[in-house]
Design a protein around this motif. Structure first.
Motif, short mmCIF file in Angstrom:
data_model
loop_
_atom_site.label_atom_id
_atom_site.label_comp_id
_atom_site.label_asym_id
_atom_site.label_seq_id
_atom_site.Cartn_x
_atom_site.Cartn_y
_atom_site.Cartn_z
N LYS A 30 0.83 -1.21 0.00
CA LYS A 30 0.00 0.00 0.00
C LYS A 30 0.86 1.25 0.00
O LYS A 30 0.61 2.20 -0.75
CB LYS A 30 -0.92 -0.01 1.22
CG LYS A 30 -1.74 1.26 1.38
CD LYS A 30 -2.47 1.28 2.71
CE LYS A 30 -3.14 2.62 2.93
NZ LYS A 30 -3.77 2.72 4.28
N LYS A 31 1.89 1.27 0.85
CA LYS A 31 2.78 2.42 0.92
C LYS A 31 3.53 2.61 -0.40
O LYS A 31 3.76 3.75 -0.83
CB LYS A 31 3.78 2.24 2.06
CG LYS A 31 3.16 2.42 3.45
CD LYS A 31 2.70 3.84 3.66
CE LYS A 31 2.18 4.08 5.04
NZ LYS A 31 1.69 5.47 5.23
N SER A 32 3.92 1.51 -1.03
CA SER A 32 4.62 1.59 -2.31
C SER A 32 3.71 2.20 -3.38
O SER A 32 4.13 3.06 -4.16
CB SER A 32 5.09 0.21 -2.74
OG SER A 32 5.72 0.24 -4.00
N LEU A 33 2.44 1.76 -3.41
CA LEU A 33 1.48 2.30 -4.37
C LEU A 33 1.24 3.79 -4.11
O LEU A 33 1.15 4.59 -5.05
CB LEU A 33 0.17 1.54 -4.28
CG LEU A 33 0.17 0.10 -4.82
CD1 LEU A 33 -1.15 -0.59 -4.50
CD2 LEU A 33 0.43 0.08 -6.32
N GLU A 34 1.15 4.16 -2.84
CA GLU A 34 0.94 5.57 -2.49
C GLU A 34 2.12 6.41 -2.94
O GLU A 34 1.94 7.52 -3.44
CB GLU A 34 0.74 5.71 -0.98
CG GLU A 34 -0.60 5.20 -0.48
CD GLU A 34 -0.73 5.30 1.03
OE1 GLU A 34 0.28 5.63 1.69
OE2 GLU A 34 -1.83 5.06 1.55
N ALA A 35 3.34 5.88 -2.78
CA ALA A 35 4.54 6.62 -3.18
C ALA A 35 4.57 6.80 -4.70
O ALA A 35 4.90 7.88 -5.20
CB ALA A 35 5.79 5.88 -2.70
N ARG A 36 4.21 5.73 -5.44
CA ARG A 36 4.19 5.84 -6.90
C ARG A 36 3.13 6.83 -7.36
O ARG A 36 3.36 7.62 -8.29
CB ARG A 36 3.95 4.46 -7.53
CG ARG A 36 5.15 3.53 -7.44
CD ARG A 36 5.06 2.41 -8.46
NE ARG A 36 3.97 1.51 -8.21
CZ ARG A 36 4.06 0.41 -7.45
NH1 ARG A 36 5.21 0.13 -6.86
NH2 ARG A 36 3.02 -0.38 -7.28
#
Length: 265
Positions: free
Chosen positions: A179-185
Motif C-alpha cells: 500500500k505504501k509503495s502504491l501511495e509513493a508511486r
C-alpha cells in the motif's frame, strides 16, 4: 487407572485428569487427586482421594484453543501483551512475518522485540488512548528478527478477565508495504503531472512575454530592410541622373575638328 494404583502402592501423591461419559451421554472431565494416609506409627493405612469436576474449565480451555487455532489461520499478526508490555501470545503469522518464534518471544517486552523505533512519547500516547477509550488504531514501523523493517497498520484493544478487569492488550497488525509503495508511486505521478502543468504554464507565460518582443524584432528588421531599400533606390537614381546629365557647351567640339555638312535627302 494403573498410574493411580502404582502411586498409591508406592505411598506417593497422585493427580491426573480423566474424561468420563455419564449414563445420560454427557461427557465430563474430572481431576483425580489421591495421597497416602499414614497411621500413628508412620505406616500407610490406605489412600484418600477426591474427584473434582473440571468440565467447565476444560470447555473454556477448548474454546481458547479453538480461538487460538482460528487466530493462527488469519493472515495478520495477532500479538497479546500483559499490562507491562510483556508478550503472552504470538500467532503463527507473526512468526512467519517477523521471523521470531513464539517460544523466543514469550515473556519479553514487545518494544524490545518488534517496536524498537517506538519512542517513549509515542508509546505513552498509545497507552493513554488505550486506557481512555479501550482502543487504538494507527501505523507503526515493525522490526523483524533479521533487522529489516516494514510498515504495519495496527488495531489494538483491551483484554479483560471474567470480572471485567483489564489484564492486557491485543493488537492485530497488517503489513502495508505494498500500500505504501502504491501511495509513493501515485504521489510521484501526481508530482510529475504538477511539474508538467507548471512547465506548460511557464512556457505559455514566456510565449506571451516573448511574442511582442519577437514581433518588435520583426518590425525592426523590416524597418531596417526598407531603409536599406530606400538607400539603394536613392543611390541608383543618382547614378541614372548622373549618366543623363547634358554636356556643357563646347564639350562636343574640340579644337582642330572640322564640321562637315551633309545633306539629308
Amino acid at each position: 487407572m494403573s498410574k493411580w494404583r502404582e502411586a498409591v502402592s508406592a505411598g506417593e501423591e497422585f493427580k491426573e485428569e480423566y474424561r468420563f461419559v455419564r449414563k445420560d451421554g454427557v461427557t465430563v472431565w474430572v481431576i483425580a487427586d489421591a495421597r497416602p494416609v499414614k497411621g500413628a506409627s508412620g505406616e500407610m493405612s490406605g489412600p484418600i482421594g477426591t474427584l473434582t469436576d473440571i468440565t467447565e474449565r476444560k470447555q473454556s480451555e477448548e474454546k481458547i484453543r479453538f480461538q487460538a487455532s482460528l487466530l493462527d489461520q488469519v493472515r495478520n499478526t495477532v500479538i497479546a501483551t500483559n499490562l507491562e508490555g510483556m508478550i503472552i501470545y504470538w500467532n503463527k503469522f507473526a512468526e512467519e512475518l517477523i521471523y521470531w518464534k513464539e517460544s523466543e518471544v514469550l515473556g519479553r517486552n514487545i518494544r524490545e522485540i518488534s517496536l524498537p523505533n517506538l519512542d517513549d512519547e509515542d508509546a505513552g500516547d498509545i497507552m493513554r488512548q488505550l486506557q481512555t477509550t479501550g482502543h487504538w488504531e494507527g501505523e507503526l514501523i515493525t522490526k523483524r528478527k533479521d533487522g529489516t523493517t516494514f510498515p504495519t497498520h495496527v488495531v489494538s484493544t483491551e483484554i479483560k478477565d471474567d470480572g471485567g478487569e483489564i489484564i492486557g492488550y491485543v493488537g492485530v497488525g497488517t503489513d502495508i508495504t505494498e500500500k505504501k509503495s502504491l501511495e509513493a508511486r501515485l504521489l510521484r505521478t501526481q508530482r510529475l503531472e504538477s511539474i508538467g502543468m507548471l512547465a506548460g504554464g511557464i512556457a505559455h507565460d514566456l510565449n506571451n512575454i516573448l511574442q511582442p518582443i519577437m514581433m518588435s524584432i520583426g518590425l525592426l528588421k523590416s524597418g531596417e530592410k526598407r531603409a536599406r531599400n530606400r538607400k539603394d533606390t536613392g543611390r541608383h537614381r543618382r547614378q541614372r541622373t548622373a549618366g543623363s546629365r547634358p554636356h556643357p557647351p563646347g564639350a562636343l567640339f574640340r579644337p582642330g575638328h572640322t564640321l562637315r555638312k551633309q545633306t539629308l535627302s
